[in-house]
Write a protein that holds these residues in place. Structure first.
Motif, PDB file in Angstrom:
ATOM      1  N   ALA A   1     -85.899-109.438 -85.195  1.00  0.00           N
ATOM      2  CA  ALA A   1     -84.817-109.962 -86.052  1.00  0.00           C
ATOM      3  C   ALA A   1     -83.543-110.128 -85.236  1.00  0.00           C
ATOM      4  O   ALA A   1     -82.827-111.132 -85.374  1.00  0.00           O
ATOM      5  CB  ALA A   1     -84.569-109.028 -87.235  1.00  0.00           C
ATOM      6  N   GLU A   2     -83.247-109.151 -84.357  1.00  0.00           N
ATOM      7  CA  GLU A   2     -82.055-109.234 -83.505  1.00  0.00           C
ATOM      8  C   GLU A   2     -82.173-110.401 -82.508  1.00  0.00           C
ATOM      9  O   GLU A   2     -81.203-111.126 -82.269  1.00  0.00           O
ATOM     10  CB  GLU A   2     -81.852-107.918 -82.746  1.00  0.00           C
ATOM     11  CG  GLU A   2     -81.288-106.786 -83.597  1.00  0.00           C
ATOM     12  CD  GLU A   2     -82.349-106.048 -84.415  1.00  0.00           C
ATOM     13  OE1 GLU A   2     -81.995-105.077 -85.089  1.00  0.00           O
ATOM     14  OE2 GLU A   2     -83.541-106.453 -84.380  1.00  0.00           O
TER      15      GLU A   2
ATOM     16  N   VAL B   1     -82.618-114.266 -94.189  1.00  0.00           N
ATOM     17  CA  VAL B   1     -81.342-113.646 -94.549  1.00  0.00           C
ATOM     18  C   VAL B   1     -80.947-112.548 -93.566  1.00  0.00           C
ATOM     19  O   VAL B   1     -79.790-112.453 -93.144  1.00  0.00           O
ATOM     20  CB  VAL B   1     -81.393-113.089 -95.995  1.00  0.00           C
ATOM     21  CG1 VAL B   1     -80.096-112.349 -96.329  1.00  0.00           C
ATOM     22  CG2 VAL B   1     -81.606-114.223 -96.984  1.00  0.00           C
ATOM     23  N   GLU B   2     -81.903-111.693 -93.183  1.00  0.00           N
ATOM     24  CA  GLU B   2     -81.574-110.592 -92.263  1.00  0.00           C
ATOM     25  C   GLU B   2     -81.095-111.127 -90.913  1.00  0.00           C
ATOM     26  O   GLU B   2     -80.241-110.522 -90.253  1.00  0.00           O
ATOM     27  CB  GLU B   2     -82.780-109.665 -92.073  1.00  0.00           C
ATOM     28  CG  GLU B   2     -83.998-110.338 -91.440  1.00  0.00           C
ATOM     29  CD  GLU B   2     -85.147-109.356 -91.207  1.00  0.00           C
ATOM     30  OE1 GLU B   2     -84.881-108.226 -90.750  1.00  0.00           O
ATOM     31  OE2 GLU B   2     -86.304-109.732 -91.487  1.00  0.00           O
TER      32      GLU B   2
ATOM     33  N   GLU C   1     -77.360-112.424 -91.351  1.00  0.00           N
ATOM     34  CA  GLU C   1     -76.409-111.315 -91.462  1.00  0.00           C
ATOM     35  C   GLU C   1     -76.130-110.669 -90.102  1.00  0.00           C
ATOM     36  O   GLU C   1     -75.021-110.177 -89.855  1.00  0.00           O
ATOM     37  CB  GLU C   1     -76.935-110.272 -92.454  1.00  0.00           C
ATOM     38  CG  GLU C   1     -76.880-110.784 -93.901  1.00  0.00           C
ATOM     39  CD  GLU C   1     -77.522-109.831 -94.894  1.00  0.00           C
ATOM     40  OE1 GLU C   1     -78.210-108.870 -94.440  1.00  0.00           O
ATOM     41  OE2 GLU C   1     -77.351-110.035 -96.108  1.00  0.00           O
ATOM     42  N   LEU C   2     -77.118-110.673 -89.233  1.00  0.00           N
ATOM     43  CA  LEU C   2     -76.914-110.146 -87.883  1.00  0.00           C
ATOM     44  C   LEU C   2     -76.181-111.147 -86.993  1.00  0.00           C
ATOM     45  O   LEU C   2     -75.407-110.773 -86.114  1.00  0.00           O
ATOM     46  CB  LEU C   2     -78.268-109.808 -87.245  1.00  0.00           C
ATOM     47  CG  LEU C   2     -78.981-108.552 -87.740  1.00  0.00           C
ATOM     48  CD1 LEU C   2     -80.427-108.534 -87.249  1.00  0.00           C
ATOM     49  CD2 LEU C   2     -78.260-107.296 -87.251  1.00  0.00           C
TER      50      LEU C   2
ATOM     51  N   LYS D   1     -89.023-115.591 -88.888  1.00  0.00           N
ATOM     52  CA  LYS D   1     -88.275-114.996 -87.770  1.00  0.00           C
ATOM     53  C   LYS D   1     -89.104-114.945 -86.483  1.00  0.00           C
ATOM     54  O   LYS D   1     -88.560-115.073 -85.390  1.00  0.00           O
ATOM     55  CB  LYS D   1     -87.776-113.592 -88.138  1.00  0.00           C
ATOM     56  CG  LYS D   1     -88.856-112.542 -88.300  1.00  0.00           C
ATOM     57  CD  LYS D   1     -88.272-111.149 -88.476  1.00  0.00           C
ATOM     58  CE  LYS D   1     -89.398-110.104 -88.515  1.00  0.00           C
ATOM     59  NZ  LYS D   1     -88.897-108.738 -88.594  1.00  0.00           N
TER      60      LYS D   1
END
Length: 458
Positions: free
Chosen positions: A44-45, A122-123, A126-127, A269
């Motif tokens: 995700a990052e 979404v995640e 936000e990051l 992702k």
């Protein structure tokens, strides 16, 4: 002409291009280090850095593309030994790049809410937003650096931007390690730490290049005593007329790669993280071609100033040949190691994210096969584009790049990139089609112009 008439230029081509390549690779290496270090935090990052950088790539393409107007003007003035013209080209280019850097920062900063409208995870969004705040501000020193770099390249002083970029990379690596993971008592900032590293390293990079140029006899008079706000409307217009189309050329190409990031994001992702890996690796080989492209721009600009048009074409062809041979070598490496290279970006010891990491590597390895195929097309199109900029021919190539990437490449990426067809690999087939079309059409344009220049002089 015999083959040796071209290969005898390889040594000087390399001397001129190698520092530019290393400098360009330095820009990409900042991203490479960010990706590897951030990849240890999770997919995700890594996807968030990819999404944030997609906005940056668009802004950078406009700034870097615009700054290339400085090089052929300075190279032509250098060949003519016209200091006044050379300094005027640099000063006005520096002014316009500074203004453009501020405008691009504001554009990216206020464009962040678009992320929520782009059907991205979404995640990831936000990051990405706090990361983008800081990285966007680094556009100002980056575009100012480009003005100094393109000026330095125009004087054939290609080593100095390389030194500045190498210093920036060392600082970036150190700051990333300290701030991403919270070492030596500093807070653990995650991907925001990577953004701080990028910002600080780019500010130092500008200062160091100016310091180097100020202390060299050939460039000192150009970079000191600059009357920044005493401007000539004709020179401003000349640089804008050269720089704006050059910016759009780079924008059209970078934007389609950026759209590839966004299209990958609609698949999830993991496809987006895989796309970032393949894009980062292929960007590093592209920077080698970019180095030769700058050498092409400098050498063609010099020969244009001397009005030696037959030599101009011979030298340009030596660069095209050299770039094609190097691109073929990179294609072989990507084919041979397409399963191994993506593993550099993920942590297989991370049990929590192991399933995601395996999927990312699997997708990225397939994308590297497509990247291997388009190495030659990508190299040829950017080298010919450099030669055309050296001729100060920018308007028709801008139309060619638009047609190639957006009327040919994008529809193929969009149609074949759906989950129901070829997914991520389909997106990259569109990139291959666009780059190949651009390479063919730009070469035809260069051949036509040089033939027209040579015939009246025979």
């Amino acid at each position: 002409m015999q083959l040796k008439d071209y290969t005898k230029e390889f040594k000087y081509n390399w001397q001129l291009a190698a520092p530019v390549m290393l400098g360009m690779l330095g820009h990409t290496f900042v991203s490479f280090v960010d990706n590897i270090m951030v990849g240890q935090l999770g997919t995700a990052e890594l996807a968030a850095v990819s999404l944030g950088n997609s906005f940056m790539f668009i802004a950078m393409s406009l700034g870097i593309g615009f700054s290339t107007a400085i090089t052929p003007l300075v190279a032509e003035a250098d060949a003519e030994e016209n200091f006044t013209s050379g300094k005027s080209s640099f000063k006005h280019g520096l002014f316009l790049c500074t203004v453009l850097g501020v405008l691009l920062f504001l554009l990216v900063f206020f464009a962040k809410p678009l992320m929520f409208l782009m059907d991205q995870p979404v995640e990831v969004v936000e990051l990405a937003i706090p990361y983008l705040d800081l990285v966007a501000f680094s556009l100002i020193p980056l575009i100012i650096f480009q003005a100094f770099k393109q000026f330095s390249d125009g004087l054939s002083m290609t080593k100095h931007p390389m030194y500045a970029t190498l210093l920036a990379n060392i600082i970036n690596i150190i700051l990333n390690y300290i701030l991403i993971f919270g070492k030596f008592g500093f807070p653990e900032l995650g991907i925001v730490g990577a953004a701080y590293g990028t910002l600080v390293s780019r500010i130092i990079m500008v200062w160091y290049l100016w310091f180097l140029l100020k202390n060299k006899e050939k460039s000192k008079a150009f970079v000191t005593n600059i009357k920044f706000f005493v401007l000539d409307k004709l020179m401003l217009r000349k640089i804008i007329n050269l720089g704006a189309p050059s910016a759009m050329q780079m924008f059209f190409e970078v934007a389609i790669f950026t759209v590839a990031i966004w299209l990958s994001g609609t698949l999830g992702k993991n496809p987006q993280a895989a796309n970032q890996i393949a894009l980062n690796l292929s960007s590093m080989t592209f920077m080698v071609a970019m180095g030769l492209s700058v050498a092409s721009m400098i050498r063609v600009g010099n020969q244009k100033g001397l009005k030696k048009y037959f030599e101009l074409k011979r030298i340009a062809f030596s660069l095209f040949l050299m770039g094609t041979l190097l691109a073929f070598g990179f294609a072989v490496i990507f084919f041979a190691f397409h399963n191994q290279l993506p593993k550099l970006y993920v942590d297989f010891n991370d049990a929590k994210n192991l399933t995601d990491n395996i999927e990312v590597v699997s997708i990225a390895s397939k994308l590297l096969i497509a990247a291997a195929i388009f190495q030659i097309s990508d190299s040829v199109q950017v080298l010919v584009l450099g030669a055309l900029r050296g001729l100060q021919d920018v308007k028709i190539p801008t139309i060619i790049t638009f047609v190639s990437y957006w009327l040919v490449g994008f529809p193929i990426s969009w149609f074949l990139g759906k989950e129901s067809t070829y997914g991520s690999f389909g997106i990259w087939l569109g990139l291959l089609a666009g780059l190949t079309t651009a390479a063919i059409l730009l070469y035809i344009r260069f051949h036509y112009l040089t033939k027209k220049l040579i015939l009246p002089n025979n």
